[in-house]
Design a protein around this motif. Structure first.
Motif, PDB file in Angstrom:
ATOM      1  N   UNK A  51       0.896  -1.300  -0.050  1.00 36.81           N
ATOM      2  CA  UNK A  51      -0.047  -0.098   0.107  1.00 36.81           C
ATOM      3  C   UNK A  51       0.874   1.367  -0.134  1.00 36.81           C
ATOM      4  N   UNK A  52       2.130   1.286   0.665  1.00 37.44           N
ATOM      5  CA  UNK A  52       3.087   2.359   0.699  1.00 37.44           C
ATOM      6  C   UNK A  52       3.515   2.541  -0.689  1.00 37.44           C
ATOM      7  N   UNK A  53       3.792   1.410  -1.434  1.00 35.10           N
ATOM      8  CA  UNK A  53       4.507   1.898  -2.630  1.00 35.10           C
ATOM      9  C   UNK A  53       3.396   2.140  -3.749  1.00 35.10           C
ATOM     10  N   UNK A  54       2.207   1.626  -3.401  1.00 37.45           N
ATOM     11  CA  UNK A  54       1.050   1.968  -4.368  1.00 37.45           C
ATOM     12  C   UNK A  54       0.821   3.700  -4.190  1.00 37.45           C
ATOM     13  N   UNK A  55       0.837   4.259  -2.793  1.00 38.45           N
ATOM     14  CA  UNK A  55       0.838   5.567  -2.466  1.00 38.45           C
ATOM     15  C   UNK A  55       1.810   6.376  -3.487  1.00 38.45           C
ATOM     16  N   UNK A  56       3.159   5.964  -3.324  1.00 38.05           N
ATOM     17  CA  UNK A  56       4.122   6.627  -3.792  1.00 38.05           C
ATOM     18  C   UNK A  56       4.071   6.704  -5.536  1.00 38.05           C
ATOM     19  N   UNK A  57       3.205   5.951  -6.176  1.00 34.20           N
ATOM     20  CA  UNK A  57       3.250   6.068  -7.573  1.00 34.20           C
ATOM     21  C   UNK A  57       1.831   6.071  -7.998  1.00 34.20           C
ATOM     22  N   UNK A  58       0.980   6.642  -7.202  1.00 36.04           N
ATOM     23  CA  UNK A  58      -0.684   6.376  -7.454  1.00 36.04           C
ATOM     24  C   UNK A  58      -1.015   7.224  -8.625  1.00 36.04           C
ATOM     25  N   UNK A  59      -0.125   8.347  -9.019  1.00 37.57           N
ATOM     26  CA  UNK A  59      -0.410   9.033 -10.112  1.00 37.57           C
ATOM     27  C   UNK A  59      -0.239   8.313 -11.357  1.00 37.57           C
ATOM     28  N   UNK A  60       0.349   7.284 -11.472  1.00 40.07           N
ATOM     29  CA  UNK A  60       0.876   6.402 -12.704  1.00 40.07           C
ATOM     30  C   UNK A  60       0.035   5.186 -12.915  1.00 40.07           C
ATOM     31  N   UNK A  61      -0.910   4.692 -11.947  1.00 45.01           N
ATOM     32  CA  UNK A  61      -1.553   3.472 -11.942  1.00 45.01           C
ATOM     33  C   UNK A  61      -2.816   3.494 -11.539  1.00 45.01           C
ATOM     34  N   UNK A  62      -3.617   2.572 -11.908  1.00 49.19           N
ATOM     35  CA  UNK A  62      -4.907   2.424 -11.373  1.00 49.19           C
ATOM     36  C   UNK A  62      -5.148   0.974 -10.490  1.00 49.19           C
ATOM     37  N   UNK A  63      -5.815   1.236  -9.465  1.00 44.85           N
ATOM     38  CA  UNK A  63      -5.943   0.030  -8.386  1.00 44.85           C
ATOM     39  C   UNK A  63      -7.402  -0.469  -8.490  1.00 44.85           C
ATOM     40  N   UNK A  64      -7.344  -1.788  -8.444  1.00 41.78           N
ATOM     41  CA  UNK A  64      -9.102  -2.350  -8.448  1.00 41.78           C
ATOM     42  C   UNK A  64      -8.873  -3.656  -7.523  1.00 41.78           C
ATOM     43  N   UNK A  65      -9.907  -3.788  -6.678  1.00 37.15           N
ATOM     44  CA  UNK A  65      -9.997  -5.039  -5.951  1.00 37.15           C
ATOM     45  C   UNK A  65     -10.463  -5.940  -6.770  1.00 37.15           C
ATOM     46  N   UNK A  66      -9.954  -7.487  -6.423  1.00 38.57           N
ATOM     47  CA  UNK A  66     -10.374  -8.590  -6.934  1.00 38.57           C
ATOM     48  C   UNK A  66     -11.210  -9.450  -6.125  1.00 38.57           C
TER      49      UNK A  66
END
Length: 66
Positions: A51-66
């Motif tokens: 989650x910390x890594x996702x926050x660092x690059x959140x402007x470059x990726x999309x996140x969806x739950x499975x």
């Protein structure tokens, strides 16, 4: 977006923006998440570290739950 809602769940990450002109740290974070280019997808278990890594690059990726 509150990424803490995804804690201990499987998430799909998709890179939507290029890693050109990024700082080396952000490029390394994308590689650590298993994303190697635009439109690549990676499925991970959302731990606190991820989650910390996702926050660092959140402007470059999309996140969806499975």
């Amino acid at each position: 977006m509150l990424f803490e809602n995804f804690l201990d769940k499987k998430v799909a990450l998709t890179q939507v923006r290029s890693e050109n002109k990024l700082v080396k740290r952000q490029k390394s974070t994308l590689a650590g998440l298993g994303l190697r280019g635009v439109n690549t997808t990676s499925q991970l278990l959302a731990s606190k570290e991820v989650i910390g890594m996702i926050k660092e690059v959140s402007h470059l990726i999309t996140v969806s739950a499975l």
